[in-house]
Structure formats: structure tokens, C-alpha cells
Design an enzyme around this catalytic site. Sequence first.
Site, short mmCIF file in Angstrom:
data_model
loop_
_atom_site.label_atom_id
_atom_site.label_comp_id
_atom_site.label_asym_id
_atom_site.label_seq_id
_atom_site.Cartn_x
_atom_site.Cartn_y
_atom_site.Cartn_z
N ASP A 13 -43.59 89.16 27.42
CA ASP A 13 -43.61 87.90 26.66
C ASP A 13 -43.38 88.24 25.19
O ASP A 13 -43.40 89.42 24.80
CB ASP A 13 -44.99 87.26 26.89
CG ASP A 13 -45.11 85.88 26.29
OD1 ASP A 13 -44.08 85.23 26.04
OD2 ASP A 13 -46.26 85.44 26.07
N GLU A 31 -38.83 88.07 21.62
CA GLU A 31 -37.60 87.62 20.92
C GLU A 31 -37.20 88.57 19.80
O GLU A 31 -35.98 88.67 19.56
CB GLU A 31 -37.83 86.20 20.39
CG GLU A 31 -38.03 85.16 21.46
CD GLU A 31 -39.37 85.29 22.21
OE1 GLU A 31 -40.35 85.76 21.61
OE2 GLU A 31 -39.39 84.94 23.41
N ASP A 55 -42.52 77.87 26.52
CA ASP A 55 -43.62 76.93 26.28
C ASP A 55 -43.19 75.47 26.33
O ASP A 55 -43.05 74.80 25.30
CB ASP A 55 -44.28 77.25 24.93
CG ASP A 55 -44.86 78.66 24.92
OD1 ASP A 55 -45.00 79.24 26.01
OD2 ASP A 55 -45.16 79.16 23.83
#
Length: 914
Positions: free
Chosen positions: A511, A514, A587
Site C-alpha cells: 500500500d 505511489e 480509498d
Amino acid sequence: MESAEKEEISVEDEAVDKNVFKDCSKIAFYRRQKQLLSKKSTYRALLDSVTPGEDSARFQIINEPAKVPLLAEVCGIEGNIFRLKINEEIPLKPRYEVPDVLTSKLTTVRLTSCPGDTGSLVLASGKGDLKCHITANPFKVDLVSEEEVVMSINSLGQLYFEQLQIPPKQRATKKNEEDASIDTTQENQEELGLWEEKFENFVDVKVNGPASIGLDFSLHGFEHLYGIPQHAESHQLKNTSDSDAYRLYNLDVYGYKIHDKMGIYGSVPYLLAHKLGRTLGIFWLNASETLVEIKTEPAVKYTLTQTGPVAAKQKVGSRTDVHWMSESGIIDVFLLTGPTPSDVFKQYSYLTGTQAMPPLFSLGYHQCRWNYEDEQDVKAVDAGFDEHDIPYDVMWLDIEHTEGKRYFTWDKKRFPNPKRMQDLLRSKKRKLVVISDPHVKVDPNYSVYAKAKEQGFFVRNHEGGDFEGVCWPGLSSYLDFTNPKVRKWYSSLFAFSVYQGSTDILHIWNDMNEPSVFKGPEQTMQKNAIHHGNWEHRELHNIYGFYQQMATTEGLIQRSKGKERPFVLTRSFFAGSQKYGAVWTGDNTAEWSHLKISIPMLLTLSVTGISFCGADVGGFIGDPEAELLVRWYQAGAYQPFFRGHATMNTKRREPWLFGEEHTRLIREAIRERYTLLPYWYSLFYSAHVASQPVMRPLWVEFPNELETFSVEDEYMLGGALLVHPVTEPKATVVDVFLPGSSEIWYDSKTFAHWKGACTVKIPVTLDAIPVFQRGGSVVPIKTTIGRSTGFMTNSPYGLRVALSTKGSAMGEFYLDDGHSFQYLHQKQFLHRKFSFSSGVLTNSCADERGHYPSKCVVEQILVLGLKKQPSSVTAHSADGSAQPVAFTYHATTSTLKLETLSLNIGADWKVRVQ
Ligand code: NOJ
């Protein structure tokens, strides 16, 4: 430890508003390209400079003000692909070329040059039905297929290439300044952001100065474009004339806004264009920030062809122009020439790889929450599934399971005995997935940090120290996964002996990759951070997450000594991420609109190679009402990656917390998923070996039916099932479009049938969503559901045979051990073909290379669309023996049911219906 814990970040720190992110007007390279392209300086190709190479043709292109030539290279790649590369001939220093994405096996094909007009060069590939026409002045490339120009490159003159320059301060002479291709006067500096770019309180200092590139592609006759994920947008790409361009820049956007072109977690710089008779692909291999503008000219115009009131309808060729712009790197673009959607999928996976074959358990249902608090909580939730007779396969632990967000550790109070907890899950043949993020807490006492620090494995800041930014654990450094040594080391951390408390049922979730940096510009890393090889972060931002998933996947494979298939979920991704596992849409919010947008978002991922994708069921943020949750489970059960997840401040929402009736409905939805597992697994095999997406937009299955091109509220699962999720509250009826004038469709619950090419109003209750089986297909199912996939290994199969208008049907079935690589290395698999014609259903081998003994039997066969009651049904085995079979026939629904069969799934047999 105490003080370290105080540094940790709470969820509110992650909640950000849209102003934190740039729109196009705030992106300097966008402004520069717009401003300078309006000045129209054209490039010409020096075709006399063509050097005939074995595999490629190279020539210079030049634009007058700059005078410095660029070097273009065109090559043909096996499978009807062209590659065009444009770079500076002699750059001041090397420009970044994306490594590790292309599969190494690319084979080039010889291009033959054919006679063209003067001032042009014609290169033909293969048998000569595909040609590249290169025009010298102005420079333009036309892709010609069977004498039709299907795509033109630079026909709008948007080729843009900022050549690397010596920084103004170092320029010795005035002459140098004159040579510079870009205006560097002080007043323009701020606007053009050449050597420095400001955003909010951040200043991006660019040591290499401006380096952006751009190019236009005109797609002739095309109005329907798809791809370039990830955006919370429609499947069909929209015209951007009146809006921002689609942005490809991996960002952590908590509760992203839907119908927006801002970049979110992942990027695949690849789009597909489709029209009747042809599908094309454009793969722009660049990992820096990228913008894509789309401009579609309508297909039909009404023009006056006579005087007077009579206006004749005149066809005017439609066209879509695509303008790609990237902040740095080189132009490296692949033209995938189709002609069918299936060909384009194969061409793309030839370049970037196919979907990894998932372990079977990962196609079951996953239960996640930020966070399951402790071992007791895990035990209770696990037991809840059994108590309520709901199958599930995987329990997930989010960041709180660790010691102060130090990945690869366990919070000793909450999870004192992780092996014991995994033993419990193992006893139910279930698995555990835990999170491992790319940021590493700055803490010399944390061995992962200390070792990475010592070996110089972190991304560096532009001053040469380790980059430090804020994420969940507080101050953190970020592993430089672009360095092969770092990847190797990171992979080694998953070894059972190194990762204390891990066992073979533990799999991984990557997770925040990015990467997410809470106090960074746009919540990510400064672009001038430095990676392995001295490359700036700006060059490779979009591929950072790809590399983490690559290293994690490698690590899980290695810990099993190459034997077991891993499961790794990633939030950030790039072209080719499909090789490493699954992706989810981050999300999202517990709102109907987010349920609805999950369909086009997943379709877009699917057509760009990423078949194993899903959205958080229920919506991550907020509390879904029971009806929304039920509808989300019903939709999620028919989406490839099926996981319920919720953020930390939400109410608990395990499937049994919404009253008996809702529990029943969710149970039904999940059980339906398990019923269809043999079909899912077979579809994933086809994605893995034949590059066909699991979840398919209707246009892929019906490429010659114009009405399907814009449909995105329903889709095909493989070639057999049409799924129309209910995405509106209190729905009592749903308009379902059934494509194909020669098709027949069967309602999978009522068995009622419809002819294709019409929209039907289907009444719905909260019980189920509309699912139709296409006439002409056979769908393999399981007839008995277990607590998890592991309990279903030996359970019997059923076949749902839906007859076409001609009374026939076909289907495939794939089986292996569900977890190892033996299917690959030892050919231990079973690939069967079912066909029904002239009243005979045949089970035959689809791939003689595979061998996998199975004791499983086909117990039930349901035949839909059998018009006449049979007089007898007999089962024939390969040795010639025949057995009568008991059957029931329902004339009202034209269905035949055989329910007491015992035919081995892997054997040759026939069932004759007379
Ligand atoms: C952000 C992820 O998108 C979410 O799924 C996760 O629960 C939180 N990070 C905490 O790890």
C-alpha cells in the site's frame, strides 16, 4: 519506543482536499507545450539519412529554430506491432528509458522499404499489408493497413522535444544562450518553470532543466477510446477539449472525487481505440508525469448538398486526436495494430506480460478492515463466518498489526503469537494477508531501517542524504525499489527465517506505494529526489509502486524455493503490473455513485492488461446502509478481486451485522461467487495464457455491434456471463441491454430467455442482481460450497449448458493444484473442452500437454433452451459402455436437469439426449 509512537500519524492526516493536487494549469510542462506549440515550428525528417538497419530504420528529424537533430527509429515487432522511438541524437546526458517493463523476449521483424513518392519513405512489415508511410516535410507518419490510413502521427504538428541544456548559470557564451531552444528570460522563468517550478509551498528545483516531450496521434474513423487508467471516470474516454487532460501521475487521493481526470494511485500509459472492423492500441512507454488530451470529431455531419430545404445526410469520416505529453524521458511508443480486440490484448501482453495465474484461494472472498484489532478479534471474525455459514478465504491485517508501523514486525500485545493465529486459519484452510508499505520508519533500532541505511538502500534527497518524509510511522525513509540490489534484499526479508512469525499461509499487501508522502508536494515524493543510477524521481515516479510489487512477489516465490504462487495486492501500478498480482481501486467511499463507478474503473484496468482487479466492497470511507452493502456484495461477487474493507473510524460491518435478512442476502452473494469458482479459475487461466481479460466490456465480446461501444453499466465475465449490477437505491426494475442480434440470453435465476439486440426491463428485488448466460456457452460450477476454497477441492462439479439458437454450446474448464507452479514446470493441469451439439454433450481434452488426475465428478448438468422433452438420456464413457441417466424436464422453462451423475471431470465422455 514511547516517543516514536507519538510520531505516528492518524487517519485524519491522510484526508486531503482536491486543492492539494495540481490541475493542468499548474503543471509547467503543460503550459510550455501549449505556449510553444501555438508558435508552430514544424519538424522535418531527413530521410536521406536513413540507415537501413537489420531490424529498424533510423533517420534524423530536425526543427529549424533548434537545429539540433533528433534521432527517430522505427522498428517492427512480431505480432503486427510498430515501435517509434525519438530521442536526442547526442543528448547532454542520457535521457531516461523505462527499463524492466517490456518482456525480454521481444522479437523484431524485418521492415522492407517500398518505393514511395519523393520526400517519403514506406516501410512494410510482414506480408506487406501493414505499412508505415513516413513523410519528410513536415514530418509525419501514417500507419496504413490494407491501403487504409488508420492512424497518423504528428499530422497536427504537436511533436515536442525539449533538448537538454546547460544550466543558464553555467553557460559561458552568449552564443549558447541563442542556441537554447526555449526562452529563458527571467520574466518567463516563473511561468514556464524551466529550472524551477513552484506549487503551494514547494519548489521543484530541476537540475536538468526542461526536458518534456509530446506527440499527437490521429485515429481515423475512431470515436471510441478506452484505457489510460487510473481515473475515477467512465470507461469510454471523454473529450477533453473543455476540461483538464487525463493525468497519469500516481497519487494517494483519499476519498477521490468521481468523474474527474486527476491522477490517482496507478498509471498505465496505454489506450485502445475501437471502431467497426478494427481495434488499435497506443502504448506510450514513459514513467514520468504524463498528460493525455483527447479530441473527438463527430462521425456524421449534416451538410446542404442541394439548394433548397432538402438537406442530405453526408458521412464525414470521424477522427479522434490523442495528444500525449510527458515531463521527461524519451518518446518510445508502440502501435498495436489489432485488428481485433483479442489481437490487441495479445499484442499488449506480448510487450508487457500476461496476468499472473493467481492461487485459487485468492479468487475467494477476502475480509479486511483497518484494523482487526488483535488475535482475539481475528478469531471472533473468523468464527463469525462459520457461525453464519458464509464462506471466506482470507483474513487481512492492516498497519496496526505491526510494532509502531514497522513492517515485518508484530505488535506484541495485540498479536503475541502470530503463528498460533495462522495455525487457526490454516486449520480452516484459510490464509492471512498482511500489509507491507514502502516507507521505513526512521529508527536505528529497527533492523529493516538500520540495514537499509547501512547499505544505502533508500531514495536520496537532492543534497545526497537519505530522503525523509512523513508517513504512517512518522518520519520515514523510502526504499529505492528501482535498484535491483534493493529489490533482491527486500525479497529476502520475506524468507520464513527472516520474517519472524510468518508462515506459508501469509501473503502480502503493498500500500502507499505511489509513493505516499504526507507532507510532500501533492502528497508524494519531491521530483528531485534521487534514485539508483542518479535518476531523478521525476523520471520514474509512475513506476515506483510497480517495482515494490515486483520485489514482494519475487520474495514470496523465493521463500517457497520457487514452488508456490504468491498473492500480492498493490495500490500503485504501471504497465506490466499484471505479472505480479492484483490491484485495487484504493480509498473509495460508501456511496452509490462509488459502487457504480467501480464497474467502468475495473473495465478500464481489465482492457489494459490488469485482469485481477477489484474495489473495496462496501466503500472504504463512511458507513454504507444495509441495502448499499448488499448491492455491493452482489456486484463484488462478480468482480475479479473480491474484498470487503473499511477504514478505521467506520462502524463494524462484518456480513452478519445488519440483521438476519441482510446476512442471508450477503451469504447468497458470496456463495454464488464460490459456486462459480471453476469458471473464474478457467477465465484467469485464459487471461494468463491467452491474454484475454476476465472482466470484459461488451464491445470486446461484440466488436461489430455499435450499440455496445458505450455500455458500461454492465459487462461480460468471460464470454458466457453478462452481469448487470444494481447501483441505484430501492431499484425495482433494471434496464438490461442484451447484445447481439443472433444471440439468445438466459436469466441465470429464472431461466427465462430473450433474443439479443434489445433492452429488457428486468424486475429486481434485493435478492439478486441480473445475470444472464449467453446461449452457446457452458459454464462449469461447483455444486457444493465449503467454508473456504480449500474445502472444495474434491467437491462435485456442475455444468450449466445454455443452448444457442442453433441448439449448440461450448465451454472450457481448467484445473490444477491451485497453488503451485507445477502447472507450468510439470504440466500438471487439466484443460477440458465441453461441447454440445446435435443433442450430445462431449467432454474432451483441450490441451494434450496437461495431466492432472482428479477424483472429482460432474454431478449435475443443466441444459437451458432444450425445446423438446427427451425420451432418454444416456451417459457414454470412453470404453464404450453406456448408462441410462435419470432426468427431469420442465417444458415451461425448456430446461433439462440431470442431477445424479458421476462422470469424472477429467475423463472423455458423452451424454446423449434423445
Ligand atoms: C490506505 C489504503 O488505501 C487503505 O486501504 C488502508 O486501509 C490504509 N492505507 C491504512 O493502511
